[in-house]
Motif scaffolding. Sequence first.
Motif, PDB file in Angstrom:
ATOM      1  N   ILE A   1      24.630 -12.503  11.089  1.00  0.00           N
ATOM      2  CA  ILE A   1      24.123 -11.345   9.984  1.00  0.00           C
ATOM      3  C   ILE A   1      24.020  -9.927  10.846  1.00  0.00           C
ATOM      4  O   ILE A   1      24.490  -9.132  10.715  1.00  0.00           O
ATOM      5  CB  ILE A   1      22.723 -11.719   9.577  1.00  0.00           C
ATOM      6  N   MET A   2      23.727 -10.155  12.269  1.00  0.00           N
ATOM      7  CA  MET A   2      23.576  -9.023  13.025  1.00  0.00           C
ATOM      8  C   MET A   2      25.023  -8.327  13.456  1.00  0.00           C
ATOM      9  O   MET A   2      25.010  -7.223  13.518  1.00  0.00           O
ATOM     10  CB  MET A   2      22.721  -9.277  14.461  1.00  0.00           C
ATOM     11  N   SER A   3      25.850  -9.246  13.527  1.00  0.00           N
ATOM     12  CA  SER A   3      27.196  -8.434  13.958  1.00  0.00           C
ATOM     13  C   SER A   3      27.948  -7.722  12.728  1.00  0.00           C
ATOM     14  O   SER A   3      28.670  -6.863  13.101  1.00  0.00           O
ATOM     15  CB  SER A   3      28.266  -9.981  14.258  1.00  0.00           C
ATOM     16  N   LYS A   4      27.154  -7.966  11.388  1.00  0.00           N
ATOM     17  CA  LYS A   4      27.818  -7.186  10.458  1.00  0.00           C
ATOM     18  C   LYS A   4      27.046  -5.843  10.397  1.00  0.00           C
ATOM     19  O   LYS A   4      27.718  -4.917   9.799  1.00  0.00           O
ATOM     20  CB  LYS A   4      27.310  -7.550   9.034  1.00  0.00           C
ATOM     21  N   LEU A   5      26.142  -5.480  11.239  1.00  0.00           N
ATOM     22  CA  LEU A   5      25.613  -4.305  11.440  1.00  0.00           C
ATOM     23  C   LEU A   5      26.769  -3.098  12.075  1.00  0.00           C
ATOM     24  O   LEU A   5      26.545  -1.959  12.151  1.00  0.00           O
ATOM     25  CB  LEU A   5      24.391  -4.023  12.514  1.00  0.00           C
TER      26      LEU A   5
ATOM     27  N   GLY B   1      29.553   1.327  17.224  1.00  0.00           N
ATOM     28  CA  GLY B   1      29.341   0.848  18.752  1.00  0.00           C
ATOM     29  C   GLY B   1      28.566  -0.118  18.763  1.00  0.00           C
ATOM     30  O   GLY B   1      28.311  -0.802  19.805  1.00  0.00           O
ATOM     31  N   TYR B   2      27.888  -0.513  17.648  1.00  0.00           N
ATOM     32  CA  TYR B   2      26.901  -1.762  17.717  1.00  0.00           C
ATOM     33  C   TYR B   2      27.754  -3.128  17.850  1.00  0.00           C
ATOM     34  O   TYR B   2      28.867  -3.165  17.270  1.00  0.00           O
ATOM     35  CB  TYR B   2      25.963  -1.659  16.537  1.00  0.00           C
ATOM     36  N   SER B   3      27.321  -3.797  18.807  1.00  0.00           N
ATOM     37  CA  SER B   3      27.999  -5.233  18.897  1.00  0.00           C
ATOM     38  C   SER B   3      26.551  -6.064  19.029  1.00  0.00           C
ATOM     39  O   SER B   3      25.768  -5.701  19.330  1.00  0.00           O
ATOM     40  CB  SER B   3      29.014  -5.392  20.078  1.00  0.00           C
ATOM     41  N   TYR B   4      26.952  -7.375  18.775  1.00  0.00           N
ATOM     42  CA  TYR B   4      26.086  -8.616  19.148  1.00  0.00           C
ATOM     43  C   TYR B   4      25.725  -8.812  20.424  1.00  0.00           C
ATOM     44  O   TYR B   4      26.500  -9.565  21.018  1.00  0.00           O
ATOM     45  CB  TYR B   4      26.402  -9.665  18.151  1.00  0.00           C
TER      46      TYR B   4
ATOM     47  N   LEU C   1      19.782 -13.375  20.763  1.00  0.00           N
ATOM     48  CA  LEU C   1      20.569 -13.710  21.912  1.00  0.00           C
ATOM     49  C   LEU C   1      19.817 -14.686  22.730  1.00  0.00           C
ATOM     50  O   LEU C   1      20.611 -15.631  23.284  1.00  0.00           O
ATOM     51  CB  LEU C   1      20.909 -12.402  22.736  1.00  0.00           C
ATOM     52  N   LEU C   2      18.599 -14.569  22.796  1.00  0.00           N
ATOM     53  CA  LEU C   2      17.946 -15.368  23.640  1.00  0.00           C
ATOM     54  C   LEU C   2      17.974 -16.920  23.204  1.00  0.00           C
ATOM     55  O   LEU C   2      17.799 -17.919  23.780  1.00  0.00           O
ATOM     56  CB  LEU C   2      16.422 -14.980  23.880  1.00  0.00           C
ATOM     57  N   ARG C   3      17.889 -16.912  21.806  1.00  0.00           N
ATOM     58  CA  ARG C   3      17.897 -18.463  21.302  1.00  0.00           C
ATOM     59  C   ARG C   3      19.174 -19.036  21.070  1.00  0.00           C
ATOM     60  O   ARG C   3      19.382 -20.073  20.469  1.00  0.00           O
ATOM     61  CB  ARG C   3      17.377 -18.199  19.748  1.00  0.00           C
ATOM     62  N   ASN C   4      20.374 -18.198  21.507  1.00  0.00           N
ATOM     63  CA  ASN C   4      21.634 -18.555  21.311  1.00  0.00           C
ATOM     64  C   ASN C   4      22.115 -18.647  20.100  1.00  0.00           C
ATOM     65  O   ASN C   4      22.934 -19.691  19.515  1.00  0.00           O
ATOM     66  CB  ASN C   4      21.989 -19.904  22.197  1.00  0.00           C
ATOM     67  N   SER C   5      21.580 -18.109  19.025  1.00  0.00           N
ATOM     68  CA  SER C   5      21.859 -18.242  17.623  1.00  0.00           C
ATOM     69  C   SER C   5      23.204 -17.342  17.362  1.00  0.00           C
ATOM     70  O   SER C   5      23.509 -16.486  18.207  1.00  0.00           O
ATOM     71  CB  SER C   5      20.735 -17.507  16.757  1.00  0.00           C
ATOM     72  N   PRO C   6      24.046 -17.939  16.576  1.00  0.00           N
ATOM     73  CA  PRO C   6      25.469 -17.274  16.443  1.00  0.00           C
ATOM     74  C   PRO C   6      25.423 -15.681  15.796  1.00  0.00           C
ATOM     75  O   PRO C   6      26.381 -14.957  16.339  1.00  0.00           O
ATOM     76  CB  PRO C   6      25.888 -17.983  15.175  1.00  0.00           C
ATOM     77  N   GLY C   7      24.296 -15.189  15.185  1.00  0.00           N
ATOM     78  CA  GLY C   7      24.046 -13.767  14.938  1.00  0.00           C
ATOM     79  C   GLY C   7      25.228 -13.287  13.928  1.00  0.00           C
ATOM     80  O   GLY C   7      25.586 -11.951  14.147  1.00  0.00           O
TER      81      GLY C   7
ATOM     82  N   SER D   1      12.927  -2.845  15.670  1.00  0.00           N
ATOM     83  CA  SER D   1      13.307  -4.054  14.884  1.00  0.00           C
ATOM     84  C   SER D   1      14.805  -4.361  15.178  1.00  0.00           C
ATOM     85  O   SER D   1      15.214  -5.729  15.417  1.00  0.00           O
ATOM     86  CB  SER D   1      13.209  -3.852  13.375  1.00  0.00           C
ATOM     87  N   VAL D   2      15.516  -3.527  15.295  1.00  0.00           N
ATOM     88  CA  VAL D   2      17.149  -3.916  15.206  1.00  0.00           C
ATOM     89  C   VAL D   2      17.197  -4.625  16.658  1.00  0.00           C
ATOM     90  O   VAL D   2      17.928  -5.472  16.878  1.00  0.00           O
ATOM     91  CB  VAL D   2      18.151  -2.668  14.978  1.00  0.00           C
ATOM     92  N   MET D   3      16.753  -3.812  17.644  1.00  0.00           N
ATOM     93  CA  MET D   3      16.945  -4.088  19.082  1.00  0.00           C
ATOM     94  C   MET D   3      16.242  -5.455  19.419  1.00  0.00           C
ATOM     95  O   MET D   3      16.744  -6.418  19.831  1.00  0.00           O
ATOM     96  CB  MET D   3      16.355  -3.169  19.916  1.00  0.00           C
ATOM     97  N   LEU D   4      14.889  -5.544  19.042  1.00  0.00           N
ATOM     98  CA  LEU D   4      14.079  -6.928  19.242  1.00  0.00           C
ATOM     99  C   LEU D   4      15.153  -8.026  18.705  1.00  0.00           C
ATOM    100  O   LEU D   4      15.022  -9.165  19.144  1.00  0.00           O
ATOM    101  CB  LEU D   4      13.003  -6.692  19.040  1.00  0.00           C
ATOM    102  N   LEU D   5      15.272  -7.720  17.459  1.00  0.00           N
ATOM    103  CA  LEU D   5      15.922  -8.813  16.536  1.00  0.00           C
ATOM    104  C   LEU D   5      17.284  -9.290  17.182  1.00  0.00           C
ATOM    105  O   LEU D   5      17.711 -10.674  17.474  1.00  0.00           O
ATOM    106  CB  LEU D   5      16.245  -8.561  15.267  1.00  0.00           C
TER     107      LEU D   5
END
Length: 87
Positions: free
Chosen positions: A36-40, A46-49, A28-34, A19-23
């Motif tokens: 929420i995901m960057s808060k992970l 070591g996680y980055s968007y 990234l494919l949709r060029n969304s700012p991300g 779920s984390v990887m695919l989201l």
Amino acid sequence: MTLRKRAFGLSIGVVMGLSVMLLTWILLLRNSPGEIMSKLNSVFLGYSYSWGGGVIGFIWGLIFGFILGVLIAWLYDFFCKMLYKEK
């Protein structure tokens, strides 16, 4: 019936990791700012968007999901024994 703790933990871990990887990759494919995901990255070391961050998110999701799944299975077995007095 008792749950197999390792199997249940692995199942939850794989689902959470994917779920984390695919989201991350879909955003990234949709060029969304991300935003929420960057808060992970405050939880997953070591996680980055980014594309590589999606793989690191999978690994951390697998670990956290496994631990969560084992705890849920343990609690399920504990409450079943307590409520239904299995022998």
